[in-house]
Design a protein around this motif. Structure first.
Motif, PDB file in Angstrom:
ATOM      1  N   ILE A  28       0.829  -1.214   0.000  1.00 45.29           N
ATOM      2  CA  ILE A  28       0.000   0.000   0.000  1.00 45.29           C
ATOM      3  C   ILE A  28       0.861   1.259   0.000  1.00 45.29           C
ATOM      4  O   ILE A  28       0.532   2.241  -0.666  1.00 45.29           O
ATOM      5  CB  ILE A  28      -1.010  -0.002   1.180  1.00 45.29           C
ATOM      6  CG1 ILE A  28      -1.947   1.190   1.092  1.00 45.29           C
ATOM      7  CG2 ILE A  28      -0.312   0.050   2.503  1.00 45.29           C
ATOM      8  CD1 ILE A  28      -3.267   0.868   0.520  1.00 45.29           C
ATOM      9  N   THR A  31       2.116   1.851  -3.525  1.00 43.86           N
ATOM     10  CA  THR A  31       0.993   2.209  -4.395  1.00 43.86           C
ATOM     11  C   THR A  31       0.575   3.654  -4.160  1.00 43.86           C
ATOM     12  O   THR A  31       0.344   4.408  -5.115  1.00 43.86           O
ATOM     13  CB  THR A  31      -0.197   1.266  -4.155  1.00 43.86           C
ATOM     14  OG1 THR A  31       0.255  -0.088  -4.261  1.00 43.86           O
ATOM     15  CG2 THR A  31      -1.299   1.498  -5.154  1.00 43.86           C
ATOM     16  N   TYR A  70      -6.149   7.409  -1.600  1.00 42.72           N
ATOM     17  CA  TYR A  70      -7.182   6.439  -1.971  1.00 42.72           C
ATOM     18  C   TYR A  70      -8.435   6.593  -1.111  1.00 42.72           C
ATOM     19  O   TYR A  70      -9.394   5.857  -1.263  1.00 42.72           O
ATOM     20  CB  TYR A  70      -6.660   5.004  -1.850  1.00 42.72           C
ATOM     21  CG  TYR A  70      -5.774   4.609  -2.998  1.00 42.72           C
ATOM     22  CD1 TYR A  70      -6.284   4.494  -4.277  1.00 42.72           C
ATOM     23  CD2 TYR A  70      -4.431   4.355  -2.808  1.00 42.72           C
ATOM     24  CE1 TYR A  70      -5.476   4.134  -5.335  1.00 42.72           C
ATOM     25  CE2 TYR A  70      -3.618   3.995  -3.856  1.00 42.72           C
ATOM     26  CZ  TYR A  70      -4.152   3.883  -5.114  1.00 42.72           C
ATOM     27  OH  TYR A  70      -3.340   3.529  -6.158  1.00 42.72           O
TER      28      TYR A  70
END
Length: 136
Positions: A28, A31, A70
């Protein structure tokens, strides 16, 4: 000594092993770091329209949101949104001030501005040409 791999998005070194890099690239933090980097190249008007639709993220404004970019909630403060609005307005203004490109000379003067090698062939001249020349 083994080789090490540097991740440009995260700014960290790791063992240069395929499995280690795959694990890192699927994580994560990598990303999010990659998304944050690529977001710099997005159109400001697109970012502004997306962020205006979101409600403010309570976790982020209290100090930490693990979802970062996100997150389904907005991470832009009112000041940042106003700066983004000014940027979008300035972009629109500069686009409207751009001049139209000049027309190419051969589009208005029937191929007069083109060099001879780029002008269309004149079939009448081609028929009168003598191709029976001896070269060299």
């Amino acid at each position: 000594m083994g080789q090490s791999y540097f991740c440009d998005y995260c700014g960290c070194y790791m063992k240069s092993d395929v499995n280690v890099r795959k694990l890192h690239n699927n994580g994560i933090s990598h990303t999010v770091a990659k998304y944050r980097y690529m977001r710099r190249f997005d159109d400001p008007a697109k970012i502004l329209s997306e962020e205006r639709l979101k409600k403010p993220c309570q976790r982020y404004f209290k100090g930490y949101c693990k979802f970062d970019l996100y997150c389904n909630y907005g991470h832009y403060s009112e000041q940042e949104l106003k700066k983004l609005e000014k940027l979008v307005a300035a972009q629109k203004k500069s686009k409207s001030r751009r001049r139209k490109p000049k027309k190419w000379p051969w589009k208005t003067h029937h191929h007069a501005g083109l060099p001879p090698s780029l002008r269309p062939m004149e079939l009448a001249k081609l028929k009168t040409s003598n191709f029976e020349l001896n070269w060299g």
